[in-house]
Design a protein around this motif. Structure first.
Motif, PDB file in Angstrom:
ATOM      1  N   GLU A   1       0.816  -1.212   0.000  1.00 17.43           N
ATOM      2  CA  GLU A   1       0.000   0.000   0.000  1.00 17.43           C
ATOM      3  C   GLU A   1       0.851   1.264   0.000  1.00 17.43           C
ATOM      4  O   GLU A   1       0.321   2.376   0.155  1.00 17.43           O
ATOM      5  CB  GLU A   1      -0.932  -0.017   1.219  1.00 17.43           C
ATOM      6  CG  GLU A   1      -1.925  -1.165   1.183  1.00 17.43           C
ATOM      7  CD  GLU A   1      -2.848  -1.202   2.401  1.00 17.43           C
ATOM      8  OE1 GLU A   1      -2.736  -0.291   3.254  1.00 17.43           O
ATOM      9  OE2 GLU A   1      -3.677  -2.116   2.484  1.00 17.43           O
ATOM     10  N   GLY A   2       2.152   1.107  -0.172  1.00 16.34           N
ATOM     11  CA  GLY A   2       3.041   2.256  -0.280  1.00 16.34           C
ATOM     12  C   GLY A   2       3.552   2.803   1.031  1.00 16.34           C
ATOM     13  O   GLY A   2       4.180   3.869   1.057  1.00 16.34           O
ATOM     14  N   LYS A   3       3.323   2.076   2.119  1.00 14.74           N
ATOM     15  CA  LYS A   3       3.795   2.544   3.421  1.00 14.74           C
ATOM     16  C   LYS A   3       5.217   2.062   3.676  1.00 14.74           C
ATOM     17  O   LYS A   3       5.616   0.986   3.233  1.00 14.74           O
ATOM     18  CB  LYS A   3       2.851   2.057   4.525  1.00 14.74           C
ATOM     19  CG  LYS A   3       1.423   2.568   4.338  1.00 14.74           C
ATOM     20  CD  LYS A   3       0.519   2.181   5.485  1.00 14.74           C
ATOM     21  CE  LYS A   3      -0.927   2.589   5.211  1.00 14.74           C
ATOM     22  NZ  LYS A   3      -1.095   4.044   5.005  1.00 14.74           N
ATOM     23  N   ASN A   4       5.986   2.897   4.381  1.00 15.32           N
ATOM     24  CA  ASN A   4       7.355   2.541   4.757  1.00 15.32           C
ATOM     25  C   ASN A   4       7.331   1.887   6.131  1.00 15.32           C
ATOM     26  O   ASN A   4       6.846   2.488   7.100  1.00 15.32           O
ATOM     27  CB  ASN A   4       8.233   3.786   4.786  1.00 15.32           C
ATOM     28  CG  ASN A   4       8.333   4.444   3.423  1.00 15.32           C
ATOM     29  OD1 ASN A   4       8.631   3.795   2.427  1.00 15.32           O
ATOM     30  ND2 ASN A   4       8.055   5.743   3.362  1.00 15.32           N
ATOM     31  N   VAL A   5       7.854   0.669   6.209  1.00  9.78           N
ATOM     32  CA  VAL A   5       7.728  -0.111   7.434  1.00  9.78           C
ATOM     33  C   VAL A   5       9.087  -0.605   7.913  1.00  9.78           C
ATOM     34  O   VAL A   5       9.813  -1.276   7.173  1.00  9.78           O
ATOM     35  CB  VAL A   5       6.801  -1.333   7.227  1.00  9.78           C
ATOM     36  CG1 VAL A   5       6.544  -2.028   8.567  1.00  9.78           C
ATOM     37  CG2 VAL A   5       5.490  -0.933   6.575  1.00  9.78           C
ATOM     38  N   ASP A   6       9.440  -0.252   9.152  1.00 14.50           N
ATOM     39  CA  ASP A   6      10.540  -0.903   9.854  1.00 14.50           C
ATOM     40  C   ASP A   6       9.939  -2.058  10.635  1.00 14.50           C
ATOM     41  O   ASP A   6       9.021  -1.850  11.455  1.00 14.50           O
ATOM     42  CB  ASP A   6      11.229   0.067  10.822  1.00 14.50           C
ATOM     43  CG  ASP A   6      12.147   1.046  10.115  1.00 14.50           C
ATOM     44  OD1 ASP A   6      12.557   0.753   8.974  1.00 14.50           O
ATOM     45  OD2 ASP A   6      12.446   2.103  10.698  1.00 14.50           O
ATOM     46  N   ALA A   7      10.407  -3.270  10.378  1.00  8.36           N
ATOM     47  CA  ALA A   7       9.797  -4.467  10.960  1.00  8.36           C
ATOM     48  C   ALA A   7      10.852  -5.262  11.720  1.00  8.36           C
ATOM     49  O   ALA A   7      11.830  -5.740  11.136  1.00  8.36           O
ATOM     50  CB  ALA A   7       9.169  -5.319   9.859  1.00  8.36           C
ATOM     51  N   LEU A   8      10.633  -5.418  13.039  1.00  6.20           N
ATOM     52  CA  LEU A   8      11.614  -6.056  13.911  1.00  6.20           C
ATOM     53  C   LEU A   8      11.052  -7.347  14.500  1.00  6.20           C
ATOM     54  O   LEU A   8       9.867  -7.435  14.823  1.00  6.20           O
ATOM     55  CB  LEU A   8      11.982  -5.132  15.079  1.00  6.20           C
ATOM     56  CG  LEU A   8      12.255  -3.658  14.799  1.00  6.20           C
ATOM     57  CD1 LEU A   8      12.548  -2.944  16.111  1.00  6.20           C
ATOM     58  CD2 LEU A   8      13.397  -3.493  13.825  1.00  6.20           C
ATOM     59  N   ASP A   9      11.935  -8.316  14.663  1.00  4.84           N
ATOM     60  CA  ASP A   9      11.579  -9.515  15.430  1.00  4.84           C
ATOM     61  C   ASP A   9      12.869 -10.120  15.967  1.00  4.84           C
ATOM     62  O   ASP A   9      13.925 -10.036  15.308  1.00  4.84           O
ATOM     63  CB  ASP A   9      10.837 -10.538  14.567  1.00  4.84           C
ATOM     64  CG  ASP A   9      10.033 -11.512  15.412  1.00  4.84           C
ATOM     65  OD1 ASP A   9       8.802 -11.337  15.511  1.00  4.84           O
ATOM     66  OD2 ASP A   9      10.631 -12.437  16.006  1.00  4.84           O
ATOM     67  N   ILE A  10      12.780 -10.726  17.153  1.00  7.07           N
ATOM     68  CA  ILE A  10      13.984 -11.315  17.758  1.00  7.07           C
ATOM     69  C   ILE A  10      14.298 -12.698  17.204  1.00  7.07           C
ATOM     70  O   ILE A  10      15.387 -13.216  17.422  1.00  7.07           O
ATOM     71  CB  ILE A  10      13.864 -11.396  19.291  1.00  7.07           C
ATOM     72  CG1 ILE A  10      12.677 -12.279  19.694  1.00  7.07           C
ATOM     73  CG2 ILE A  10      13.730 -10.005  19.908  1.00  7.07           C
ATOM     74  CD1 ILE A  10      12.611 -12.550  21.189  1.00  7.07           C
ATOM     75  N   ALA A  11      13.339 -13.308  16.486  1.00  5.42           N
ATOM     76  CA  ALA A  11      13.529 -14.672  15.990  1.00  5.42           C
ATOM     77  C   ALA A  11      14.137 -14.659  14.590  1.00  5.42           C
ATOM     78  O   ALA A  11      13.515 -14.173  13.637  1.00  5.42           O
ATOM     79  CB  ALA A  11      12.197 -15.416  15.981  1.00  5.42           C
ATOM     80  N   GLN A  12      15.350 -15.192  14.464  1.00  6.78           N
ATOM     81  CA  GLN A  12      16.047 -15.263  13.179  1.00  6.78           C
ATOM     82  C   GLN A  12      15.208 -16.017  12.148  1.00  6.78           C
ATOM     83  O   GLN A  12      15.100 -15.604  10.983  1.00  6.78           O
ATOM     84  CB  GLN A  12      17.398 -15.959  13.364  1.00  6.78           C
ATOM     85  CG  GLN A  12      18.211 -16.120  12.084  1.00  6.78           C
ATOM     86  CD  GLN A  12      18.876 -14.830  11.631  1.00  6.78           C
ATOM     87  OE1 GLN A  12      19.338 -14.065  12.473  1.00  6.78           O
ATOM     88  NE2 GLN A  12      18.920 -14.605  10.337  1.00  6.78           N
ATOM     89  N   GLU A  13      14.596 -17.145  12.573  1.00 10.06           N
ATOM     90  CA  GLU A  13      13.814 -17.961  11.643  1.00 10.06           C
ATOM     91  C   GLU A  13      12.631 -17.186  11.074  1.00 10.06           C
ATOM     92  O   GLU A  13      12.307 -17.328   9.889  1.00 10.06           O
ATOM     93  CB  GLU A  13      13.309 -19.231  12.345  1.00 10.06           C
ATOM     94  CG  GLU A  13      14.414 -20.147  12.841  1.00 10.06           C
ATOM     95  CD  GLU A  13      14.763 -19.891  14.301  1.00 10.06           C
ATOM     96  OE1 GLU A  13      15.137 -20.850  14.987  1.00 10.06           O
ATOM     97  OE2 GLU A  13      14.669 -18.720  14.742  1.00 10.06           O
ATOM     98  N   SER A  14      12.002 -16.382  11.905  1.00 13.66           N
ATOM     99  CA  SER A  14      10.848 -15.605  11.444  1.00 13.66           C
ATOM    100  C   SER A  14      11.258 -14.565  10.415  1.00 13.66           C
ATOM    101  O   SER A  14      10.581 -14.383   9.393  1.00 13.66           O
ATOM    102  CB  SER A  14      10.162 -14.924  12.633  1.00 13.66           C
ATOM    103  OG  SER A  14       9.590 -15.877  13.499  1.00 13.66           O
ATOM    104  N   ILE A  15      12.349 -13.866  10.680  1.00 13.13           N
ATOM    105  CA  ILE A  15      12.821 -12.845   9.745  1.00 13.13           C
ATOM    106  C   ILE A  15      13.288 -13.470   8.434  1.00 13.13           C
ATOM    107  O   ILE A  15      13.054 -12.919   7.345  1.00 13.13           O
ATOM    108  CB  ILE A  15      13.936 -11.996  10.379  1.00 13.13           C
ATOM    109  CG1 ILE A  15      13.376 -11.163  11.538  1.00 13.13           C
ATOM    110  CG2 ILE A  15      14.580 -11.075   9.343  1.00 13.13           C
ATOM    111  CD1 ILE A  15      12.305 -10.167  11.155  1.00 13.13           C
ATOM    112  N   GLU A  16      13.919 -14.627   8.507  1.00  9.88           N
ATOM    113  CA  GLU A  16      14.338 -15.308   7.276  1.00  9.88           C
ATOM    114  C   GLU A  16      13.116 -15.672   6.432  1.00  9.88           C
ATOM    115  O   GLU A  16      13.130 -15.518   5.197  1.00  9.88           O
ATOM    116  CB  GLU A  16      15.144 -16.565   7.627  1.00  9.88           C
ATOM    117  CG  GLU A  16      16.540 -16.264   8.172  1.00  9.88           C
ATOM    118  CD  GLU A  16      17.279 -17.504   8.622  1.00  9.88           C
ATOM    119  OE1 GLU A  16      16.666 -18.606   8.605  1.00  9.88           O
ATOM    120  OE2 GLU A  16      18.456 -17.388   8.998  1.00  9.88           O
TER     121      GLU A  16
END
Length: 247
Positions: A58-73
């Protein structure tokens, strides 16, 4: 081996964990994204990244954090399948919000979805969110509603404790019950006292809470009845086999 918390929300959203659970997950995700305001968004505990990707489309700029390496991968693999403009809008990274220093000074919307129940010191956590929220911004919060015995949950939220924690830093604009979850829309409280707001709750608030309890209890009663029916059918089947064997 130490158990790691791993939320599979993107898989649930896609229907990979059953259609009924997928429908509930999609309803909750839609509720979250529909309450985002502005173009500068922080998603704390983004899990497998379905919300940031939807917002990126939708054109929004998002910083997305998570502590789980598997989730981010998983999230980054999904992001590779998106248009390059979506990829440019979303920044996934493995990070602990409380120690993360590479944040924007403020965000127009901060998402805290299924995170607060994992936090042992929610007030410190919410204070940092308050510090990074634009003065006209909003926080969108969801937590499990009632008992959810996940192994690293620190507390069970119903109404009052959630209200107390959030109202110490925010003005609560809306509380909505989403089946097994509760969603809260908050605005930044500029007169920060770090104390819960004193409030007398009206009849509508209590009625909404009772309706939410009714839905959960009815669902539980239905599951018990279905389970009892299944057991009865299996017992009757076993008896029929025993009868045939004895003849």
């Amino acid at each position: 081996m130490t158990k790691k918390p791993l939320d599979r929300i993107a898989e649930a959203y896609k229907g990979d964990m059953g259609e009924d659970f997928g429908k509930k997950t999609r309803n909750r995700i839609n509720w979250i994204v529909n309450h985002v305001e502005g173009n500068n968004v922080l998603d704390i505990g983004c899990s497998q990244g379905i919300v940031p990707i939807i917002l990126g489309r939708e054109g929004k700029n998002v910083d997305a954090l998570d502590i789980a390496q598997e989730s981010i991968e998983y999230a980054m693999d999904d992001l590779k399948n998106e248009h390059v403009t979506v990829q440019e809008n979303v920044n996934f990274r493995v990070s602990n919000f409380m120690t993360e220093e590479q944040l924007e000074p403020t965000y127009e919307t901060i998402l805290l979805t299924e995170v607060l129940e994992h936090i042992s010191d929610p007030l410190s956590f919410l204070k940092k969110i308050h510090d990074h929220l634009d003065k006209e911004g909003r926080a969108v919060v969801t937590v499990p509603f009632g008992i959810n015995d996940y192994f690293d949950h620190k507390r069970t939220y119903y109404f009052l404790e959630l209200y107390d924690h959030l109202s110490a830093f925010f003005t609560i604009e809306k509380i909505e019950y989403l089946g097994n979850w509760v969603g809260v829309i908050c605005k930044k409280n500029m007169e920060l006292t770090a104390q819960p707001q004193k409030a007398e709750f009206n009849r509508e608030t209590i009625q909404t809470l009772e309706n939410a309890f009714y839905i959960l209890e009815r669902e539980l009663v239905t599951k018990i009845e279905n389970f009892q029916t299944t057991i009865k059918q299996k017992n009757e089947y076993v008896k029929s086999l025993q009868t045939q064997h004895s003849q």
